[in-house]
Scaffold this motif. Sequence first.
Motif, PDB file in Angstrom:
ATOM      1  N   THR A   1      -0.972  -3.679  -7.788  1.00  0.00           N
ATOM      2  CA  THR A   1      -0.400  -3.333  -6.482  1.00  0.00           C
ATOM      3  C   THR A   1       1.110  -3.119  -6.603  1.00  0.00           C
ATOM      4  O   THR A   1       1.660  -2.177  -6.027  1.00  0.00           O
ATOM      5  CB  THR A   1      -0.688  -4.425  -5.438  1.00  0.00           C
ATOM      6  N   ARG A   2       1.768  -3.975  -7.373  1.00  0.00           N
ATOM      7  CA  ARG A   2       3.215  -3.823  -7.554  1.00  0.00           C
ATOM      8  C   ARG A   2       3.528  -2.573  -8.375  1.00  0.00           C
ATOM      9  O   ARG A   2       4.510  -1.870  -8.113  1.00  0.00           O
ATOM     10  CB  ARG A   2       3.798  -5.064  -8.240  1.00  0.00           C
TER      11      ARG A   2
ATOM     12  N   GLU B   1       3.338   0.264  -6.061  1.00  0.00           N
ATOM     13  CA  GLU B   1       4.489   0.210  -5.151  1.00  0.00           C
ATOM     14  C   GLU B   1       5.757   0.712  -5.831  1.00  0.00           C
ATOM     15  O   GLU B   1       6.507   1.519  -5.256  1.00  0.00           O
ATOM     16  CB  GLU B   1       4.697  -1.228  -4.665  1.00  0.00           C
ATOM     17  N   GLU B   2       5.999   0.239  -7.059  1.00  0.00           N
ATOM     18  CA  GLU B   2       7.227   0.595  -7.777  1.00  0.00           C
ATOM     19  C   GLU B   2       7.226   2.044  -8.249  1.00  0.00           C
ATOM     20  O   GLU B   2       8.234   2.750  -8.130  1.00  0.00           O
ATOM     21  CB  GLU B   2       7.411  -0.339  -8.981  1.00  0.00           C
TER      22      GLU B   2
ATOM     23  N   PHE C   1       5.183   4.374  -4.328  1.00  0.00           N
ATOM     24  CA  PHE C   1       5.736   4.206  -2.987  1.00  0.00           C
ATOM     25  C   PHE C   1       7.255   4.391  -2.993  1.00  0.00           C
ATOM     26  O   PHE C   1       7.799   5.171  -2.203  1.00  0.00           O
ATOM     27  CB  PHE C   1       5.427   2.813  -2.424  1.00  0.00           C
ATOM     28  N   LYS C   2       7.934   3.669  -3.881  1.00  0.00           N
ATOM     29  CA  LYS C   2       9.399   3.711  -3.908  1.00  0.00           C
ATOM     30  C   LYS C   2       9.927   5.055  -4.394  1.00  0.00           C
ATOM     31  O   LYS C   2      10.891   5.596  -3.833  1.00  0.00           O
ATOM     32  CB  LYS C   2       9.941   2.574  -4.774  1.00  0.00           C
TER      33      LYS C   2
ATOM     34  N   ARG D   1       2.149   0.430   2.589  1.00  0.00           N
ATOM     35  CA  ARG D   1       1.935  -0.902   2.040  1.00  0.00           C
ATOM     36  C   ARG D   1       0.451  -1.120   1.767  1.00  0.00           C
ATOM     37  O   ARG D   1      -0.394  -0.324   2.183  1.00  0.00           O
ATOM     38  CB  ARG D   1       2.430  -1.956   3.020  1.00  0.00           C
TER      39      ARG D   1
ATOM     40  N   ILE E   1      -4.694   0.729   0.968  1.00  0.00           N
ATOM     41  CA  ILE E   1      -3.362   1.240   1.310  1.00  0.00           C
ATOM     42  C   ILE E   1      -3.311   1.622   2.780  1.00  0.00           C
ATOM     43  O   ILE E   1      -4.250   2.210   3.323  1.00  0.00           O
ATOM     44  CB  ILE E   1      -2.976   2.428   0.411  1.00  0.00           C
TER      45      ILE E   1
ATOM     46  N   SER F   1      -0.741   3.674   5.509  1.00  0.00           N
ATOM     47  CA  SER F   1       0.350   4.638   5.387  1.00  0.00           C
ATOM     48  C   SER F   1       0.479   5.486   6.655  1.00  0.00           C
ATOM     49  O   SER F   1      -0.259   5.294   7.628  1.00  0.00           O
ATOM     50  CB  SER F   1       0.117   5.544   4.168  1.00  0.00           C
TER      51      SER F   1
END
Length: 387
Positions: free
Chosen positions: A195-196, A199-200, A203-204, A212, A260, A262
């Motif tokens: 998940t991280r 995200e990294e 998402f970022k 999320r 997810i 969004s």
Amino acid sequence: MKFKIFASVFFIQFGLLVSFAKAQQMSTSDSLDTFLKSVMQKRHIPALQIAIVRGNKIIKNATFGTANLEYNIKANDKTIFSINSITKAFVGIAVMQLAEERKLKITDRLSLYLDSLPDSWKNITLQQVLTHTSGLPDVLDEEEQVMGHNDEQEAMKKVKSLPVEFKPGEKFSYNQTGYVLVGQIITKLSGMHFTRFIEEKQFKVAGMKLTRFGDSYDVIPNYAGAYTLTRQMGDGFVKNNTPGHAYMQFPVFFRTAAGIQSTATDMANWIIALKSGKLLKEQSSIDLLWTPAILANGKIGGFNRLTNGYALGWPTVTRDKHPAVGPVGGGRSALFVYLKDDLSIIVLTNLLQGNPDQFIDEVAGYYIPEMKEANGWIRKTSMQLKE
């Protein structure tokens, strides 16, 4: 003097062309809004959010309807929707990112990275689990609930005790188990929880500020919730015309399959980031990401005659004209990237039977005239879809 007159005429003509183009775009947008509101009424969709991308720019984003029926809260551009199985498309990108880092190959066997697999699972490849051609037993039970009461060890113990359903590569059969295993591999190879990692790395990078992981248990600001037209009565289901609550729980270990939340705008920025080389550096990686699996009989397999193939987390709309890749989620969300038309459309709803994949081609028709239903596109499509 003649030059000044010529220049003046040129700028007047140019201004008229720009004004005409803007007026035409506004007319298209207004007509599309009318169409979408009509679809919402017919399908009893409480809220709908749309974003359209062309030329790596968002050319339209709009939100309609009610996010929360109990309190009559209107949906807006910051309303967050569950995208359900479109999550798998993010997982496909995550795997290809690791492939670009030379940490894996999609043809690798699962047993190269995971221990304690049943003997019948050891030769199954990453590509086969990502394309749902693995033959693995499903971690969802007969009632579509995750085995093991949301406990990963219990769930994996139960599913590992089941026989494989068919020889890998023989057919397409939608399956969640493989994505749980892929999540374990991403966590192991990336050095952080999957998940991280998503995200990294996605998402970022794409600027998805409101996106999320989560489910119905989580308190999510501006969440549109989930509604359904069906309710269980005994062993069967009854369909209603009035939406009722739907409850969805995705345990953390299962969130490579779904999980997810969004917005259409965030999803549009994700598509722009993918197509502009921010998520995957090599075009060959995107090509592989979007190539449907070929079965042992030489054909492709998918959900239906529209989404008739499946690539690395991405269902495909394989046809001669206006082919697309089309991730769909929970019967409520859809994202189509038209591969030859520089057009991407994201439609999110909060109704499980909203099925935007069924009308997203008609939305495309507002930008690709040939695809308008009035021009016979729906009839043409049924003949052009490849088995």
